[in-house]
Write a protein that holds these residues in place. Structure first.
Motif, mmCIF file in Angstrom:
data_model
loop_
_atom_site.group_PDB
_atom_site.id
_atom_site.type_symbol
_atom_site.label_atom_id
_atom_site.label_comp_id
_atom_site.label_asym_id
_atom_site.label_seq_id
_atom_site.Cartn_x
_atom_site.Cartn_y
_atom_site.Cartn_z
ATOM 1 N N LYS A 32 0.832 -1.212 0.000
ATOM 2 C CA LYS A 32 0.000 0.000 0.000
ATOM 3 C C LYS A 32 0.864 1.259 0.000
ATOM 4 O O LYS A 32 0.544 2.249 -0.663
ATOM 5 N N ASN A 36 1.652 4.467 -3.620
ATOM 6 C CA ASN A 36 1.528 5.922 -3.669
ATOM 7 C C ASN A 36 2.497 6.575 -4.666
ATOM 8 O O ASN A 36 2.340 7.741 -5.002
ATOM 9 N N PHE A 37 3.495 5.807 -5.136
ATOM 10 C CA PHE A 37 4.577 6.424 -5.904
ATOM 11 C C PHE A 37 4.703 5.882 -7.326
ATOM 12 O O PHE A 37 5.742 6.030 -7.967
ATOM 13 N N THR A 39 1.980 6.464 -9.689
ATOM 14 C CA THR A 39 0.732 6.993 -10.237
ATOM 15 C C THR A 39 1.016 8.263 -11.035
ATOM 16 O O THR A 39 2.045 8.923 -10.839
ATOM 17 N N GLU A 41 -0.393 11.035 -10.628
ATOM 18 C CA GLU A 41 -0.401 12.131 -9.661
ATOM 19 C C GLU A 41 1.000 12.344 -9.071
ATOM 20 O O GLU A 41 1.476 13.476 -8.940
ATOM 21 N N TRP A 42 1.657 11.246 -8.729
ATOM 22 C CA TRP A 42 3.024 11.339 -8.191
ATOM 23 C C TRP A 42 3.971 11.934 -9.228
ATOM 24 O O TRP A 42 4.786 12.808 -8.906
ATOM 25 N N ARG A 50 6.320 16.411 -3.235
ATOM 26 C CA ARG A 50 6.731 15.011 -3.064
ATOM 27 C C ARG A 50 7.121 14.733 -1.616
ATOM 28 O O ARG A 50 6.793 13.673 -1.068
ATOM 29 N N HIS A 53 3.984 14.331 0.207
ATOM 30 C CA HIS A 53 3.297 13.110 -0.210
ATOM 31 C C HIS A 53 3.902 11.888 0.485
ATOM 32 O O HIS A 53 3.170 10.995 0.944
ATOM 33 N N ASN A 56 2.825 11.924 4.149
ATOM 34 C CA ASN A 56 1.439 11.511 4.319
ATOM 35 C C ASN A 56 1.259 10.014 4.057
ATOM 36 O O ASN A 56 0.443 9.353 4.712
ATOM 37 N N ALA A 57 2.016 9.489 3.098
ATOM 38 C CA ALA A 57 1.931 8.051 2.823
ATOM 39 C C ALA A 57 2.421 7.245 4.017
ATOM 40 O O ALA A 57 1.853 6.199 4.352
#
Length: 367
Positions: A32, A36-37, A39, A41-42, A50, A53, A56-57
């Motif tokens: 999971k 996050n990295f 996508t 969006e990333w 970054r 991000h 938060n991840a």
């Protein structure tokens, strides 16, 4: 061209970070986290985005109970430090960002965690919201940090309270009144670490932009204490010196001169391209009756996007010049675009400045 810093967060980094998190954070879900990295969006995020991000991840893998989670994060920091040794890495600044975001309501636990995090990756940005919210508590802690055995923690005491820290939130209250900062600078003015002393100088330079008289008073009190402290004062006064503040110049023994001439100012090419280099030369004729301390600089009048000029000054030398001698000086100035300065086409000017007085000036074109 150097690769953008945002690409420091690459597959190799995430492989190492995932390993550390799996070892130190109970229930950490690597799949999971890494999702996050990879996508769109990333891919679209810039450096600071970054950093947040990643913070938060990681937070999403914790319990959401900060007093419990900060213990796990501190163990993670210590674990990474054990592997890397006593080094600072910008990649791990997301850990400071986690403390800034999630720990603002728990200052005691957060400040303690910063002691560890700032060694791994500086907390100079993260601590600033805490200064705003808890000024007396945090500044008392920072004064305590000036006595810490680790240079990175002593540096945080100075760097974290700079009124105008680049890329950090301004400390408006300290721009108005820097008094709370002064005991920290006083405690660090003779620090054995150059890393710390440079921060003290930068803090003074910040203060000088809003409260020059405060810095002038510090110059008078500290000057002559040691070679290292004198360097702090000189570097911390650079903005006032570049503005040719007469009082500041005199504090450093630079006084007005009458018998100095600047002659034969010339540029190699009267037209240069953006990305190119300006080569120029001039002759400094010293006719003063005694050897004299001269601060020699050149000033570029840059064309802005609006079509109006803006001045920036660059130091050539500060030395004692012998009487009745002429000195041939050549220099070059890059016109490559940088993150801090973008160049625009148009007529520019270059002028030579001696002891704060602007002498000969000529034009050149940038295209």
């Amino acid at each position: 061209m150097a690769e953008p810093l945002k690409y420091m967060y690459n597959d190799r980094f995430f492989k190492q970070l995932t390993r550390h998190c799996t070892d130190m954070i109970p229930g950490f879900n690597a799949a999971k986290f890494n999702a996050n990295f990879s996508t769109p969006e990333w891919d679209a995020l810039e450096l600071k985005q970054r950093v947040r991000h990643v913070a938060n991840a990681m937070a999403a893998q914790l319990t959401g109970k900060y007093k419990q989670d900060i213990k796990a994060v501190t163990f993670l920091i210590k674990h990474i430090q054990k592997e890397l040794g006593d080094v600072s890495t910008f990649q791990h600044i997301f850990l400071a960002d986690y403390i800034e975001q999630y720990g603002i309501d728990q200052p005691v636990e957060s400040l303690k965690a910063m002691e560890y995090a700032t060694i791994l990756s500086s907390c100079e940005f993260a601590i600033r919201p805490f200064i705003v919210k808890y000024p007396e508590q945090v500044m008392a802690q920072m004064l305590e940090w000036t006595r810490h055995k680790h240079a990175s923690i002593r540096r945080l005491a100075s760097e974290g309270c700079r009124p105008r820290l680049p890329w950090g939130m301004a400390l408006v209250a300290f721009k108005k009144d820097p008094t709370p900062i002064l005991p920290i600078l006083e405690a660090l003015k003779a620090d054995p670490s150059e890393y710390v002393r440079k921060s003290v100088a930068n803090n003074l330079n910040d203060i000088a932009k809003d409260n020059p008289d405060v810095v002038k008073d510090i110059i008078r009190r500290w000057q002559g204490s040691s070679k290292e402290t004198d360097w702090i004062l000189k570097h911390g006064s650079r903005t006032m010196l570049k503005k040719a503040d007469e009082h500041t110049l005199s504090l450093f023994g630079v006084s007005a001169v009458k018998s100095v001439q600047v002659k034969d100012l010339a540029v190699k090419n009267v037209s240069i391209d953006i990305g190119g280099e300006l080569n120029f030369s001039f002759t400094l004729a010293h006719k003063e009756p005694t050897p004299t301390l001269l601060r020699v600089e050149y000033m570029i009048y840059y064309m802005k996007a609006s079509g109006t000029p803006t001045k920036k000054i660059f130091k050539v030398t500060e030395n004692t010049f012998e009487l009745n001698r002429s000195y041939a000086i050549t220099r070059k100035q890059s016109f490559k675009d940088m993150t801090t300065r973008k160049h625009y086409p148009g007529i520019h000017h270059i002028a030579i400045v001696v002891n704060g007085v602007e002498y000969e000036k000529i034009d050149f074109a940038v295209k």
